[in-house]
Scaffold this active site. Structure first.
Site, PDB file in Angstrom:
ATOM      1  N   GLY A  43     -82.735 -19.620 -81.525  1.00 26.54           N
ATOM      2  CA  GLY A  43     -83.355 -20.629 -82.382  1.00 26.54           C
ATOM      3  C   GLY A  43     -82.407 -21.780 -82.598  1.00 26.54           C
ATOM      4  O   GLY A  43     -82.399 -22.418 -83.651  1.00 26.54           O
ATOM      5  N   ALA A  60     -82.171 -24.771 -81.474  1.00 24.11           N
ATOM      6  CA  ALA A  60     -82.612 -26.164 -81.517  1.00 24.11           C
ATOM      7  C   ALA A  60     -83.280 -26.541 -82.831  1.00 24.11           C
ATOM      8  O   ALA A  60     -83.670 -27.688 -83.022  1.00 24.11           O
ATOM      9  CB  ALA A  60     -83.574 -26.447 -80.357  1.00 24.11           C
ATOM     10  N   GLY A  61     -83.401 -25.589 -83.740  1.00 21.47           N
ATOM     11  CA  GLY A  61     -84.102 -25.820 -84.997  1.00 21.47           C
ATOM     12  C   GLY A  61     -83.256 -26.498 -86.056  1.00 21.47           C
ATOM     13  O   GLY A  61     -82.086 -26.836 -85.842  1.00 21.47           O
ATOM     14  N   GLY A  81     -80.597 -24.058 -86.754  1.00 21.29           N
ATOM     15  CA  GLY A  81     -79.892 -23.694 -85.531  1.00 21.29           C
ATOM     16  C   GLY A  81     -78.896 -24.721 -85.046  1.00 21.29           C
ATOM     17  O   GLY A  81     -77.794 -24.368 -84.598  1.00 21.29           O
ATOM     18  N   ASP A 125     -83.505 -21.205 -77.197  1.00 21.29           N
ATOM     19  CA  ASP A 125     -84.688 -21.640 -77.925  1.00 21.29           C
ATOM     20  C   ASP A 125     -85.799 -21.901 -76.910  1.00 21.29           C
ATOM     21  O   ASP A 125     -85.584 -21.807 -75.694  1.00 21.29           O
ATOM     22  CB  ASP A 125     -84.401 -22.900 -78.754  1.00 21.29           C
ATOM     23  CG  ASP A 125     -85.168 -22.905 -80.075  1.00 21.29           C
ATOM     24  OD1 ASP A 125     -86.338 -22.476 -80.071  1.00 21.29           O
ATOM     25  OD2 ASP A 125     -84.602 -23.331 -81.103  1.00 21.29           O
ATOM     26  N   ILE A 143     -81.421 -14.410 -90.031  1.00 15.85           N
ATOM     27  CA  ILE A 143     -81.596 -15.436 -91.046  1.00 15.85           C
ATOM     28  C   ILE A 143     -83.083 -15.687 -91.292  1.00 15.85           C
ATOM     29  O   ILE A 143     -83.489 -16.118 -92.369  1.00 15.85           O
ATOM     30  CB  ILE A 143     -80.892 -16.742 -90.614  1.00 15.85           C
ATOM     31  CG1 ILE A 143     -79.370 -16.541 -90.568  1.00 15.85           C
ATOM     32  CG2 ILE A 143     -81.237 -17.910 -91.521  1.00 15.85           C
ATOM     33  CD1 ILE A 143     -78.604 -17.709 -89.977  1.00 15.85           C
ATOM     34  N   ASP A 184     -77.110 -17.053-100.963  1.00 16.47           N
ATOM     35  CA  ASP A 184     -77.184 -16.775-102.396  1.00 16.47           C
ATOM     36  C   ASP A 184     -75.780 -16.708-103.013  1.00 16.47           C
ATOM     37  O   ASP A 184     -75.558 -17.170-104.130  1.00 16.47           O
ATOM     38  CB  ASP A 184     -77.928 -15.453-102.638  1.00 16.47           C
ATOM     39  CG  ASP A 184     -79.324 -15.473-102.043  1.00 16.47           C
ATOM     40  OD1 ASP A 184     -79.994 -16.513-102.135  1.00 16.47           O
ATOM     41  OD2 ASP A 184     -79.732 -14.449-101.463  1.00 16.47           O
ATOM     42  N   ARG A 230     -74.362 -20.353-103.033  1.00 17.29           N
ATOM     43  CA  ARG A 230     -74.937 -21.115-104.143  1.00 17.29           C
ATOM     44  C   ARG A 230     -74.345 -20.690-105.477  1.00 17.29           C
ATOM     45  O   ARG A 230     -74.006 -21.536-106.321  1.00 17.29           O
ATOM     46  CB  ARG A 230     -76.450 -20.915-104.160  1.00 17.29           C
ATOM     47  CG  ARG A 230     -77.186 -21.686-103.089  1.00 17.29           C
ATOM     48  CD  ARG A 230     -78.616 -21.228-102.930  1.00 17.29           C
ATOM     49  NE  ARG A 230     -79.411 -22.189-102.169  1.00 17.29           N
ATOM     50  CZ  ARG A 230     -80.547 -21.891-101.547  1.00 17.29           C
ATOM     51  NH1 ARG A 230     -81.013 -20.650-101.602  1.00 17.29           N
ATOM     52  NH2 ARG A 230     -81.209 -22.808-100.880  1.00 17.29           N
ATOM     53  N   HIS A 286     -83.229 -11.219-100.676  1.00 17.78           N
ATOM     54  CA  HIS A 286     -82.994 -12.637-100.411  1.00 17.78           C
ATOM     55  C   HIS A 286     -84.218 -13.488-100.755  1.00 17.78           C
ATOM     56  O   HIS A 286     -84.556 -14.431-100.056  1.00 17.78           O
ATOM     57  CB  HIS A 286     -82.600 -12.820 -98.938  1.00 17.78           C
ATOM     58  CG  HIS A 286     -82.228 -14.227 -98.571  1.00 17.78           C
ATOM     59  ND1 HIS A 286     -81.256 -14.951 -99.244  1.00 17.78           N
ATOM     60  CD2 HIS A 286     -82.692 -15.058 -97.598  1.00 17.78           C
ATOM     61  CE1 HIS A 286     -81.147 -16.146 -98.709  1.00 17.78           C
ATOM     62  NE2 HIS A 286     -82.007 -16.243 -97.712  1.00 17.78           N
TER      63      HIS A 286
END
Length: 329
Positions: A31, A33-34, A37, A57, A133, A166, A169, A193
């Site tokens: 993934g 190219a996201g 990612g 991807d 993820i 988490d 943060r 999560h």
């Protein structure tokens, strides 16, 4: 003499390696190219333990790989595109990171997605440490576990749900509230999560987060709902991609440190667990050469946190069962 010098440097926090030691690790990002990612791959390209970075991807990965290959770090970068190249991207990988935003073909379900990637992992890198993820993490990790079980390669010590955001943060919010460097803040965030399953154990924060009960409850809710905070701030233009990429790269980096033999590498992560009634649960883990070296279990909880745990368990069990049912439908 060399041993004495090495020991002294270690005590000073200086990383040392034995003469001739090879630290060659292949990381595959599925993934790549996201929205998560690409920045995740950028951060991994800078990790000195990564020597082979494979980007997979459905679209755009050759361009992303070409772009990253111009960065002056030692890792080789290669792009793989489409289902036909998935196996090659995973072959011999030590760590596989699966960020949210992996594109799916029309009519393709998340189950199909995990079937493709998980079965390819089983075939091409069955001993890899796999970090998921993709949301909902609480459900996707059990889905992946079921698929790996069917393939006969499931090792609960090697499958992780990335809940590091988490923790990141919580450290940021506590650090800013206390006026200290967030990097110095240590706090366990346990459970799952999403929403009420996220349980920041503020009573165990170092330095201690000082505040009345109302302040503690407000901070707890802020950590639990921080994703929504970003979505609102972006006004519909996206979600938490950059902070998630940072957290994912940090967790992947910790997996690599464990593989490399570093001691006392501790991260909270959502894994198969017997710590509570929920069969998957995030607690602090010691990471090592085979993934989970030791589950450190529940930190000490105060009465408020025990109530949070009671609220989290039924939701977690429901999320987990949904994944199991989905994978076996």
């Amino acid at each position: 003499m060399l041993k004495q010098v090495t020991k002294q440097l270690a005590l000073q926090g200086v990383r040392t390696f034995s003469v001739g030691q090879q630290n060659n690790y292949k990381v595959t990002v599925c993934g790549a190219a996201g929205g998560i990612g690409q920045p995740l791959s950028l951060l991994l390209k800078q990790n000195p333990l990564v020597t082979d970075l494979a980007l997979y991807d459905i679209v755009h990965t050759p361009g992303v790989a070409a772009d990253l290959s111009h960065i002056d770090t030692k890792s080789k970068t290669a792009g793989f595109i489409g289902a036909d190249q998935l196996g090659d991207s995973l072959k011999g990988s030590d760590v596989v990171v699966i960020p949210a935003g992996v594109p799916r073909k029309p009519g393709m379900t998340r189950d199909d997605l995990f079937n493709d990637i998980s079965n390819s992992i089983a075939k091409n890198c069955p001993k890899a440490l796999v970090a998921i993820i993709t949301n909902p993490v609480n459900t996707c990790v059990p889905i992946a576990a079921e698929i790996l079980k069917k393939a006969g390669v499931y090792d609960p010590k090697r499958l992780f749900g990335v809940s590091t955001l988490d923790v990141v943060r919580a450290r940021a919010f506590i650090g800013h509230a206390l006026g200290v460097d967030p990097q110095t803040v240590q706090i366990p965030v346990i459970g799952g999560h999403s929403g009420v399953t996220i349980l920041p154990v503020l009573s165990q924060s170092q330095p201690l987060f000082k505040g009345n009960q109302d302040t503690i409850e407000k901070l707890t809710v802020r950590i639990q709902e921080a994703g929504t905070e970003v979505v609102k701030a972006k006004a519909g233009a996206g979600s938490a991609t950059l902070s998630m990429a940072y957290a994912g790269a940090r967790f992947a980096g910790s997996l690599l440190k464990g593989l490399n033999g570093e001691k006392n590498v501790i991260e909270c992560s959502y894994v198969q667990s017997t710590v509570t009634e929920a069969t998957f649960f995030s607690t602090p883990l010691v990471l090592g050469k085979n993934g989970v070296q030791e589950n450190l279990g529940l930190p000490k909880l105060n009465d408020y946190e025990k109530k949070l745990l009671e609220a989290a368990i039924p939701e977690l069990k429901k999320n987990i069962q949904k994944g199991i049912d989905f994978a076996n439908a």
